[in-house]
Write a protein that holds these residues in place. Structure first.
Motif, mmCIF file in Angstrom:
data_model
loop_
_atom_site.group_PDB
_atom_site.id
_atom_site.type_symbol
_atom_site.label_atom_id
_atom_site.label_comp_id
_atom_site.label_asym_id
_atom_site.label_seq_id
_atom_site.Cartn_x
_atom_site.Cartn_y
_atom_site.Cartn_z
ATOM 1 N N GLN A 198 -6.691 8.676 -10.178
ATOM 2 C CA GLN A 198 -5.379 8.881 -10.083
ATOM 3 C C GLN A 198 -4.684 7.596 -10.644
ATOM 4 O OE1 GLN A 198 -4.236 10.646 -5.883
ATOM 5 N NE2 GLN A 198 -6.069 10.945 -5.399
ATOM 6 N N PHE A 199 -4.668 6.204 -10.124
ATOM 7 C CA PHE A 199 -3.840 5.281 -10.709
ATOM 8 C C PHE A 199 -3.929 5.657 -11.994
ATOM 9 C CE2 PHE A 199 -4.339 3.184 -6.334
ATOM 10 C CZ PHE A 199 -3.454 3.224 -5.726
ATOM 11 N N GLY A 200 -4.728 5.567 -12.544
ATOM 12 C CA GLY A 200 -5.706 5.586 -14.305
ATOM 13 C C GLY A 200 -3.942 6.384 -14.742
ATOM 14 N N ALA A 201 -3.616 7.612 -13.699
ATOM 15 C CA ALA A 201 -2.958 8.425 -14.862
ATOM 16 C C ALA A 201 -0.976 7.929 -14.069
ATOM 17 C CB ALA A 201 -3.045 10.301 -13.833
ATOM 18 N N MET A 202 -0.922 6.495 -13.426
ATOM 19 C CA MET A 202 0.468 6.315 -13.375
ATOM 20 C C MET A 202 0.567 5.842 -14.179
ATOM 21 S SD MET A 202 1.584 5.111 -9.502
ATOM 22 C CE MET A 202 1.384 3.665 -9.757
ATOM 23 N N ARG A 203 2.101 6.014 -14.189
ATOM 24 C CA ARG A 203 2.557 4.578 -15.616
ATOM 25 C C ARG A 203 4.135 4.340 -15.229
ATOM 26 N NH1 ARG A 203 -1.623 6.439 -17.739
ATOM 27 N NH2 ARG A 203 -1.640 7.611 -19.303
ATOM 28 N N ILE A 204 3.887 4.113 -13.932
ATOM 29 C CA ILE A 204 5.356 3.299 -13.649
ATOM 30 C C ILE A 204 4.818 1.389 -13.691
ATOM 31 C CG2 ILE A 204 6.203 2.464 -11.193
ATOM 32 C CD1 ILE A 204 4.962 5.106 -10.417
ATOM 33 N N PRO A 205 5.315 1.300 -13.879
ATOM 34 C CA PRO A 205 5.555 -0.525 -14.012
ATOM 35 C C PRO A 205 4.798 -1.104 -13.506
ATOM 36 C CG PRO A 205 7.819 0.427 -15.707
ATOM 37 C CD PRO A 205 6.835 1.814 -14.657
ATOM 38 N N ALA A 206 4.052 -1.994 -13.116
ATOM 39 C CA ALA A 206 4.108 -2.431 -11.669
ATOM 40 C C ALA A 206 3.030 -3.857 -12.400
ATOM 41 C CB ALA A 206 2.669 -1.854 -10.768
ATOM 42 N N LEU A 207 4.143 -4.859 -10.581
ATOM 43 C CA LEU A 207 3.342 -6.204 -11.152
ATOM 44 C C LEU A 207 2.467 -6.380 -9.830
ATOM 45 C CD1 LEU A 207 3.371 -8.740 -11.475
ATOM 46 C CD2 LEU A 207 5.558 -9.129 -10.072
ATOM 47 N N LEU A 208 1.359 -6.939 -9.695
ATOM 48 C CA LEU A 208 -0.001 -7.165 -8.990
ATOM 49 C C LEU A 208 0.443 -8.474 -8.552
ATOM 50 C CD1 LEU A 208 -2.381 -5.166 -9.481
ATOM 51 C CD2 LEU A 208 -1.121 -4.283 -8.598
ATOM 52 N N ALA A 209 0.384 -9.075 -7.395
ATOM 53 C CA ALA A 209 0.575 -9.847 -6.791
ATOM 54 C C ALA A 209 -0.535 -10.399 -5.644
ATOM 55 C CB ALA A 209 2.671 -10.738 -6.654
ATOM 56 N N VAL A 210 -0.778 -11.685 -5.583
ATOM 57 C CA VAL A 210 -1.471 -11.937 -4.798
ATOM 58 C C VAL A 210 -2.161 -13.657 -5.000
ATOM 59 C CG1 VAL A 210 -4.350 -11.282 -6.090
ATOM 60 C CG2 VAL A 210 -3.762 -10.999 -3.952
ATOM 61 N N GLY A 211 -2.406 -14.177 -3.526
ATOM 62 C CA GLY A 211 -2.685 -15.755 -3.614
ATOM 63 C C GLY A 211 -4.046 -16.062 -3.735
ATOM 64 N N ASP A 212 -4.374 -17.454 -4.674
ATOM 65 C CA ASP A 212 -6.029 -17.198 -5.018
ATOM 66 C C ASP A 212 -6.936 -16.884 -3.941
ATOM 67 O OD1 ASP A 212 -5.447 -20.220 -4.170
ATOM 68 O OD2 ASP A 212 -6.284 -20.487 -6.579
ATOM 69 N N TYR B 92 0.459 -1.017 -0.222
ATOM 70 C CA TYR B 92 -0.080 0.379 0.060
ATOM 71 C C TYR B 92 0.856 1.147 -0.051
ATOM 72 C CZ TYR B 92 -3.824 3.153 1.216
ATOM 73 O OH TYR B 92 -4.111 4.883 1.267
ATOM 74 N N ALA B 93 1.770 1.318 0.613
ATOM 75 C CA ALA B 93 2.781 3.199 0.733
ATOM 76 C C ALA B 93 3.705 2.454 -0.326
ATOM 77 C CB ALA B 93 3.376 2.676 2.094
ATOM 78 N N ALA B 94 3.827 1.588 -0.797
ATOM 79 C CA ALA B 94 4.440 1.486 -2.152
ATOM 80 C C ALA B 94 4.153 1.960 -2.985
ATOM 81 C CB ALA B 94 5.201 0.262 -2.750
ATOM 82 N N LEU B 95 2.594 1.757 -3.723
ATOM 83 C CA LEU B 95 1.166 2.458 -4.553
ATOM 84 C C LEU B 95 0.959 3.598 -3.963
ATOM 85 C CD1 LEU B 95 -0.750 -0.461 -4.522
ATOM 86 C CD2 LEU B 95 0.429 0.943 -6.365
ATOM 87 N N GLN B 96 1.194 4.320 -2.877
ATOM 88 C CA GLN B 96 0.932 5.792 -2.358
ATOM 89 C C GLN B 96 2.237 6.497 -2.922
ATOM 90 O OE1 GLN B 96 -1.572 7.547 -1.814
ATOM 91 N NE2 GLN B 96 -3.345 6.621 -0.395
ATOM 92 N N PHE B 97 3.313 6.166 -2.755
ATOM 93 C CA PHE B 97 4.897 6.182 -2.946
ATOM 94 C C PHE B 97 4.923 6.660 -4.199
ATOM 95 C CE2 PHE B 97 9.108 6.489 -4.137
ATOM 96 C CZ PHE B 97 9.806 7.765 -3.373
ATOM 97 N N GLY B 98 4.054 5.790 -5.330
ATOM 98 C CA GLY B 98 4.323 6.038 -6.913
ATOM 99 C C GLY B 98 2.923 7.311 -7.074
ATOM 100 N N LEU B 99 2.580 7.616 -6.691
ATOM 101 C CA LEU B 99 1.926 8.914 -7.069
ATOM 102 C C LEU B 99 2.205 9.527 -5.813
ATOM 103 C CD1 LEU B 99 -2.463 7.064 -5.175
ATOM 104 C CD2 LEU B 99 -1.310 7.194 -8.217
ATOM 105 N N ARG B 100 3.543 10.049 -4.983
ATOM 106 C CA ARG B 100 3.338 10.999 -4.913
ATOM 107 C C ARG B 100 4.215 11.684 -5.457
ATOM 108 N NH1 ARG B 100 3.993 12.904 1.483
ATOM 109 N NH2 ARG B 100 5.161 14.851 1.169
ATOM 110 N N PHE B 101 5.452 10.738 -5.660
ATOM 111 C CA PHE B 101 7.259 10.736 -5.975
ATOM 112 C C PHE B 101 7.572 9.392 -7.042
ATOM 113 C CE2 PHE B 101 6.915 11.468 -1.627
ATOM 114 C CZ PHE B 101 7.450 12.395 -1.214
ATOM 115 N N PRO B 102 6.316 9.513 -8.471
ATOM 116 C CA PRO B 102 6.430 9.593 -9.388
ATOM 117 C C PRO B 102 8.254 8.986 -10.314
ATOM 118 C CG PRO B 102 4.813 11.137 -10.578
ATOM 119 C CD PRO B 102 4.773 11.343 -9.445
ATOM 120 N N GLN B 103 8.501 10.183 -9.763
ATOM 121 C CA GLN B 103 9.662 9.512 -11.261
ATOM 122 C C GLN B 103 11.413 9.185 -9.646
ATOM 123 O OE1 GLN B 103 10.186 11.483 -13.547
ATOM 124 N NE2 GLN B 103 8.066 11.288 -13.368
ATOM 125 N N ARG B 104 10.330 9.171 -8.871
ATOM 126 C CA ARG B 104 11.389 8.309 -8.022
ATOM 127 C C ARG B 104 11.459 6.639 -8.065
ATOM 128 N NH1 ARG B 104 13.056 11.012 -2.411
ATOM 129 N NH2 ARG B 104 15.621 10.358 -3.104
#
Length: 304
Positions: A207-221, A99-111
């Motif tokens: 907001q996520f719709g505008a985030m272009r950072i490559p992302a991998l979502l991983a979840v157990g079924d 969760y923190a990583a995704l919020q970081f991506g919104l706030r600091f997309p270049q980092r």
């Protein structure tokens, strides 16, 4: 012990290896040791950094609840990067850390050069919001009133964590033992301020719709509280892929270590060679449809 100052709170960190930095962010029920298998593997090619969130010894565990929160968790990532002189890094987070990583991506997309969010989204689904508010409030008090022994047992036997016991009894016992020794105050404040008050990921869809950072979502079924939200994230994040691991619960990187490492390795390699999700399928489909319609119109005009 090595520490980084984050607005008056000391954060314990470790690092290993050389190369592009990967910062690993742990979940509520663990600490930086959650990532030991990943650090051993990826430190062959990357500079791997782990740190304990505030509230998790040997990082500071402030008594003041105001010194906890999801915004501070995001700022702590930036503090670690600043303290280690890192301009840009891959972020790999589990649950609370994801969760923190995704919020970081919104706030600091270049980092953030890439984001992996594993087991993220508990309490975010619209149908769960009221229950999440009640449960987090109860759990926050329970850490203090019942103590860590009782709460560690409850959490380790939870419906999305018991899968680890079936697959790796020794690993599950280690998880349980580590959890028993966490600070009840630290977890109580984290639950009350960071977990209970964080916005739903569904509310951030635009907001996520505008985030272009490559992302991998991983979840157990079998991580049922997170499935709906991961499907939503896959839909709105324009540069995201979704890996659903079968017969797996919340602790995906502990339950399926080899599979998790392989997925992460493949994802990061694709990001670094520039071949991760080059375009959006729906955009290409619309473009092809327009071409077909134009071609069809021209054919009809010639026929006339």
């Amino acid at each position: 012990m090595p520490y980084i100052d984050a607005t008056g709170v000391k954060l314990y960190f470790e690092e290993a290896g050389d190369g592009h930095p990967i910062i690993f962010l742990h979940e509520l029920g663990s600490d930086s040791r959650q990532w030991e298998t990943q650090v051993r593997y990826f430190s062959r090619s990357y500079r791997c950094i782990t740190f304990n969130a505030r509230g998790y010894a040997p990082s500071d565990a402030p008594r003041d609840p105001a010194l906890y929160g999801w915004e501070l968790a995001v700022n702590d990532i930036a503090a670690v990067m600043r303290g280690l002189v890192i301009e840009q890094a891959h972020l790999v987070g589990s649950s609370m850390g994801g969760y923190a990583a995704l919020q970081f991506g919104l706030r600091f997309p270049q980092r953030a050069s890439a984001i992996v969010a594993a087991g993220v989204g508990a309490g975010s689904a619209p149908s769960e919001r009221d229950a999440w508010s009640r449960e987090t409030s109860i759990l926050a008090r329970a850490f203090i009133e019942r103590g860590m022994d009782a709460m560690a047992r409850k959490m380790a036997h939870g419906q999305t964590r018991i899968q680890l016991k079936y697959k790796d009894t020794r690993g599950w016992q280690e998880f349980w033992e580590r959890l028993r020794h966490h600070s009840p105050l630290g977890l109580s404040n984290t639950m009350a301020r960071c977990q209970a008050l964080r916005p739903s990921l569904h509310d951030l869809a635009d907001q996520f719709g505008a985030m272009r950072i490559p992302a991998l979502l991983a979840v157990g079924d079998e991580d049922v509280p997170c499935l709906e939200t991961n499907l939503m994230l896959k839909t709105v994040l324009p540069n995201a892929g979704l890996w659903i691991c079968p017969n797996t619960g919340h602790t995906i990187n502990l339950e399926e270590q080899a599979a998790f490492n392989a997925q992460l390795d493949s994802f990061l390699a694709a990001v670094e060679r520039g071949s991760w999700r080059r375009g959006r399928p729906e955009i290409e489909a619309k473009s092809n449809l327009k071409l077909e319609m134009t071609s069809d119109t021209r054919t009809k005009a010639v026929a006339r």
